[in-house]
Design a protein around this motif. Structure first.
Motif, PDB file in Angstrom:
ATOM      1  N   PRO A 162      -3.771  86.002 -30.264  1.00 28.58           N
ATOM      2  CA  PRO A 162      -4.816  86.812 -29.631  1.00 28.58           C
ATOM      3  C   PRO A 162      -6.204  86.163 -29.709  1.00 28.58           C
ATOM      4  O   PRO A 162      -7.111  86.563 -28.980  1.00 28.58           O
ATOM      5  CB  PRO A 162      -4.783  88.128 -30.414  1.00 28.58           C
ATOM      6  CG  PRO A 162      -4.084  87.812 -31.691  1.00 28.58           C
ATOM      7  CD  PRO A 162      -3.198  86.649 -31.449  1.00 28.58           C
ATOM      8  N   CYS A 163      -6.394  85.171 -30.581  1.00 32.04           N
ATOM      9  CA  CYS A 163      -7.699  84.519 -30.756  1.00 32.04           C
ATOM     10  C   CYS A 163      -7.452  83.150 -31.384  1.00 32.04           C
ATOM     11  O   CYS A 163      -6.332  82.863 -31.788  1.00 32.04           O
ATOM     12  CB  CYS A 163      -8.596  85.373 -31.661  1.00 32.04           C
ATOM     13  SG  CYS A 163      -7.977  85.435 -33.351  1.00 32.04           S
ATOM     14  N   PRO A 164      -8.493  82.299 -31.500  1.00 28.74           N
ATOM     15  CA  PRO A 164      -8.261  80.953 -32.040  1.00 28.74           C
ATOM     16  C   PRO A 164      -7.610  80.951 -33.432  1.00 28.74           C
ATOM     17  O   PRO A 164      -6.739  80.133 -33.706  1.00 28.74           O
ATOM     18  CB  PRO A 164      -9.658  80.336 -32.079  1.00 28.74           C
ATOM     19  CG  PRO A 164     -10.429  81.065 -31.030  1.00 28.74           C
ATOM     20  CD  PRO A 164      -9.882  82.460 -31.010  1.00 28.74           C
ATOM     21  N   CYS A 165      -8.003  81.864 -34.331  1.00 29.01           N
ATOM     22  CA  CYS A 165      -7.399  81.851 -35.677  1.00 29.01           C
ATOM     23  C   CYS A 165      -6.040  82.534 -35.670  1.00 29.01           C
ATOM     24  O   CYS A 165      -5.218  82.301 -36.543  1.00 29.01           O
ATOM     25  CB  CYS A 165      -8.317  82.488 -36.713  1.00 29.01           C
ATOM     26  SG  CYS A 165      -8.178  84.286 -36.841  1.00 29.01           S
ATOM     27  N   GLY A 166      -5.799  83.394 -34.691  1.00 28.06           N
ATOM     28  CA  GLY A 166      -4.481  84.012 -34.562  1.00 28.06           C
ATOM     29  C   GLY A 166      -4.393  85.443 -35.059  1.00 28.06           C
ATOM     30  O   GLY A 166      -3.378  86.093 -34.862  1.00 28.06           O
ATOM     31  N   TYR A 167      -5.458  85.936 -35.723  1.00 30.96           N
ATOM     32  CA  TYR A 167      -5.298  87.236 -36.379  1.00 30.96           C
ATOM     33  C   TYR A 167      -6.211  88.328 -35.850  1.00 30.96           C
ATOM     34  O   TYR A 167      -6.426  89.341 -36.510  1.00 30.96           O
ATOM     35  CB  TYR A 167      -5.454  87.084 -37.898  1.00 30.96           C
ATOM     36  CG  TYR A 167      -4.301  86.297 -38.465  1.00 30.96           C
ATOM     37  CD1 TYR A 167      -3.093  86.917 -38.765  1.00 30.96           C
ATOM     38  CD2 TYR A 167      -4.408  84.921 -38.636  1.00 30.96           C
ATOM     39  CE1 TYR A 167      -2.018  86.193 -39.237  1.00 30.96           C
ATOM     40  CE2 TYR A 167      -3.333  84.178 -39.109  1.00 30.96           C
ATOM     41  CZ  TYR A 167      -2.142  84.823 -39.406  1.00 30.96           C
ATOM     42  OH  TYR A 167      -1.081  84.111 -39.861  1.00 30.96           O
ATOM     43  N   TYR A 168      -6.750  88.155 -34.637  1.00 33.54           N
ATOM     44  CA  TYR A 168      -7.614  89.191 -34.067  1.00 33.54           C
ATOM     45  C   TYR A 168      -6.820  90.494 -33.925  1.00 33.54           C
ATOM     46  O   TYR A 168      -5.696  90.493 -33.404  1.00 33.54           O
ATOM     47  CB  TYR A 168      -8.153  88.749 -32.701  1.00 33.54           C
ATOM     48  CG  TYR A 168      -8.971  89.800 -32.005  1.00 33.54           C
ATOM     49  CD1 TYR A 168     -10.261  90.071 -32.422  1.00 33.54           C
ATOM     50  CD2 TYR A 168      -8.435  90.538 -30.949  1.00 33.54           C
ATOM     51  CE1 TYR A 168     -11.018  91.045 -31.807  1.00 33.54           C
ATOM     52  CE2 TYR A 168      -9.181  91.519 -30.332  1.00 33.54           C
ATOM     53  CZ  TYR A 168     -10.481  91.767 -30.768  1.00 33.54           C
ATOM     54  OH  TYR A 168     -11.215  92.746 -30.147  1.00 33.54           O
ATOM     55  N   GLY A 169      -7.397  91.590 -34.398  1.00 36.02           N
ATOM     56  CA  GLY A 169      -6.730  92.888 -34.280  1.00 36.02           C
ATOM     57  C   GLY A 169      -5.660  93.128 -35.326  1.00 36.02           C
ATOM     58  O   GLY A 169      -5.045  94.191 -35.356  1.00 36.02           O
ATOM     59  N   ARG A 187     -12.076  86.131 -38.260  1.00 29.61           N
ATOM     60  CA  ARG A 187     -13.535  86.034 -38.266  1.00 29.61           C
ATOM     61  C   ARG A 187     -14.036  85.407 -36.966  1.00 29.61           C
ATOM     62  O   ARG A 187     -15.140  84.921 -36.885  1.00 29.61           O
ATOM     63  CB  ARG A 187     -14.005  85.171 -39.458  1.00 29.61           C
ATOM     64  CG  ARG A 187     -13.700  85.754 -40.817  1.00 29.61           C
ATOM     65  CD  ARG A 187     -14.749  86.808 -41.220  1.00 29.61           C
ATOM     66  NE  ARG A 187     -14.428  87.435 -42.491  1.00 29.61           N
ATOM     67  CZ  ARG A 187     -13.613  88.494 -42.622  1.00 29.61           C
ATOM     68  NH1 ARG A 187     -13.056  89.032 -41.558  1.00 29.61           N
ATOM     69  NH2 ARG A 187     -13.364  89.007 -43.814  1.00 29.61           N
ATOM     70  N   CYS A 188     -13.201  85.381 -35.937  1.00 29.59           N
ATOM     71  CA  CYS A 188     -13.597  84.736 -34.680  1.00 29.59           C
ATOM     72  C   CYS A 188     -14.699  85.544 -33.993  1.00 29.59           C
ATOM     73  O   CYS A 188     -14.636  86.778 -33.964  1.00 29.59           O
ATOM     74  CB  CYS A 188     -12.409  84.617 -33.734  1.00 29.59           C
ATOM     75  SG  CYS A 188     -11.046  83.649 -34.411  1.00 29.59           S
ATOM     76  N   ALA A 189     -15.680  84.837 -33.447  1.00 30.57           N
ATOM     77  CA  ALA A 189     -16.760  85.509 -32.717  1.00 30.57           C
ATOM     78  C   ALA A 189     -16.247  85.914 -31.335  1.00 30.57           C
ATOM     79  O   ALA A 189     -15.367  85.254 -30.783  1.00 30.57           O
ATOM     80  CB  ALA A 189     -17.939  84.558 -32.582  1.00 30.57           C
TER      81      ALA A 189
HETATM   82 ZN   LIG Z   1      -9.402  85.163 -34.941  1.00 29.61          ZN
END
Ligand SMILES: [Zn+2]
Length: 383
Positions: free
Chosen positions: A227-234, A241-243
Motif C-alpha cells: 500500500p506504500c513504499p514501506c509496505g505497512y500503510y494502514g 511512517r511514509c509521508a
Molecule cells: Zn509506509
C-alpha cells in the motif's frame, strides 16, 4: 516434436518418432503417433495404434492433477479468496494490495487451479508457445493452465517478447493462464504500458527489421502491491511512517489506463492473531479448489450461453445492456455514483463484476442490490 506431430495430425498423417519422444508427439497427435524402439519395429508400423498408449494416457492425466496448490491451504483471507473466485468466474483481472507476507502471491498461484482445464486446441497453443520460447516445452506441463511470475526487474523484451529471434515473452507464455506481477509499482513503466495492448486484444505483435510476428497473449492479469513504499500503510501495527506525498508518488507509478483494465482491486490485510493460530493443516473444505472449480465452471458456462463471451470481455458500450440491473440495483448504483464519483469506465467494471457475482449465485435475471453491493466492495482499494 510437438508442433511437428500437431501438423501431421492436421494433415491426417501418421508420425513415427524415437520411442523417447513418443509421449510428446502423442499429446498433439494421439493415435497417429508411433514410437518404435528399434528400426525393425519401425518397419512394422502399419496402422492401428502403438502398444503402450494406455500408459501414456494415464501419465498425462495424472500430471494435470499433481502439484496443483489448493485454495483451502491458505490461512484466513476470506475476502481475498472470494475475490479470487470471482476473478476466476468472470475472467477478471485482479489487484491485491497489502503489506508483505500476507500471502498475496500464494493466493495468485491458486488461480490457475480454479479455472476450467484447457481444451485440446488451447493445450496445443500453450505448448506450442512454450516450445518456440527459450524455456522449451515440458510434456509434464501439457494441458495445464500456465502461471508466469516474472520478476519486476525483467526487461520489456522478457515480458512482451522480442530479441533478435523474436521470442515470445512472459505475457505469451501466460497465454490461457495467469500472468502474476508481484510488486507492480516496481516494474518498469514502459513494460506496464506495453501490457495494455494484449490485455485488450489478446495478441502481441513483435516487429523487427526483417520480420513481424504475432504471438497470442490472452492471459489473466493478477498484480500485487504494497500500500506504500514501506509496505505497512494502514496496518494495525502502525509502523508506517511514509509521508502522504511518498505514498501518492508510489501509487502513481501505476498508470490510470492500466489500472482501468483491472476490474477487481482488493486489500489483503495482515492476519489477526486468531487467524494466525487457526489450524489449516486439514484445509478448509469450503475453499477446496476442486469444489470451487466446479462452481467456476458452471458460472463460466452460464456466461458463454448468454452472451458468447466471459463477462470480462463485455465491451463498455454493451455493459449496461448485458449487465442489466433491477429497480433496487439501479437505485443503489445511483447512490454509489454520487458517493464514490464513479467514472464511466469504473461503472462498466462494476457492472461486469456484479454480473459475474450473480452468475456465481446462479441468478439469471437482472442484477439485484446484493450482488451490486459486493461488486462495489471489490473495487475499493487504490482508487
Ligand atoms: Zn509506509
Amino acid at each position: 516434436m510437438l508442433l511437428a506431430a500437431a501438423h501431421a495430425r492436421r494433415e491426417s498423417r501418421r508420425v513415427v518418432v524415437p520411442a523417447a519422444n513418443l509421449a510428446e508427439a502423442w499429446l498433439a497427435a494421439p493415435a497417429a503417433a508411433h514410437g518404435p524402439s528399434t528400426l525393425l519395429a519401425a518397419c512394422d508400423v502399419k496402422g492401428g495404434t502403438c502398444a503402450d498408449e494406455s500408459t501414456i494416457r494415464a501419465d498425462s492425466s495424472d500430471a494435470k492433477l499433481a502439484g496443483v496448490p489448493d485454495l483451502a491451504d491458505v490461512r484466513g483471507q476470506a475476502a481475498a479468496k472470494r475475490a479470487l473466485v470471482v476473478a476466476a468466474s468472470g475472467g477478471h483481472s485482479l489487484l491485491l494490495v497489502g503489506p508483505p507476507g500476507t500471502g498475496k502471491s500464494m493466493l495468485a498461484r491458486r488461480l490457475p487451479g480454479l479455472l476450467p482445464p484447457l481444451d485440446p486446441d488451447e493445450a496445443l497453443d500453450v505448448a506450442g508457445i512454450a516450445s518456440v520460447s527459450g524455456c522449451g516445452f515440458d510434456a509434464r506441463e501439457y494441458g495445464r493452465r500456465p502461471f508466469r511470475a516474472p520478476h519486476h526487474s525483467a526487461s520489456a523484451g522478457a515480458i512482451i517478447g522480442g530479441g533478435p529471434r523474436a521470442h515470445p515473452g512472459e505475457a505469451s507464455l501466460a497465454h490461457r493462464g495467469v500472468l502474476f506481477l508481484g510488486e507492480l509499482p516496481e516494474f518498469n513503466r514502459a513494460v506496464l504500458e506495453s501490457l495494455r495492448e494484449p490485455l485488450e486484444t489478446g495478441v502481441i505483435a513483435i516487429a523487427r527489421a526483417a520480420l513481424r510476428v504475432e504471438y497470442p497473449a490472452r492471459f489473466q492479469l493478477v498484480a500485487a502491491m504494497n500500500p506504500c513504499p514501506c509496505g505497512y500503510y494502514g496496518d494495525a501495527s502502525g509502523r508506517c511512517r511514509c509521508a502522504p506525498g511518498e505514498i501518492a508518488r508510489y501509487r502513481a507509478r501505476i498508470s490510470g489506463p492500466l489500472l482501468d483494465r483491472i476490474d477487481l482491486r482488493i486489500e489483503v490485510p495482515s492476519l489477526s492473531s486468531e487467524e494466525l493460530l487457526d489450524d489449516v493443516a486439514s484445509g478448509d473444505a469450503q475453499w477446496s479448489t476442486a469444489r470451487i472449480a466446479a462452481r467456476v465452471r458452471s458460472a463460466r458456462e452460464r456466461q458463454i450461453a448468454r452472451t458468447g463471451m466471459l463477462n470480462v470481455e463485455i465491451p463498455g458500450r454493451d455493459a449496461q445492456k448485458l449487465c442489466r440491473l433491477d429497480k433496487h440495483g439501479r437505485l443503489l448504483l445511483a447512490q454509489a455514483r454520487t458517493k464514490f464519483g464513479l467514472s464511466a469506465r469504473g461503472l462498466h467494471r462494476v457492472l461486469r463484476v456484479a454480473r459475474t457475482i450473480a452468475d456465481l449465485d446462479e441468478q439469471t435475471g437482472p442484477i439485484g442490490p446484493v450482488h451490486l453491493a459486493e461488486a462495489l466492495q471489490l473495487r475499493r482499494a487504490v482508487e
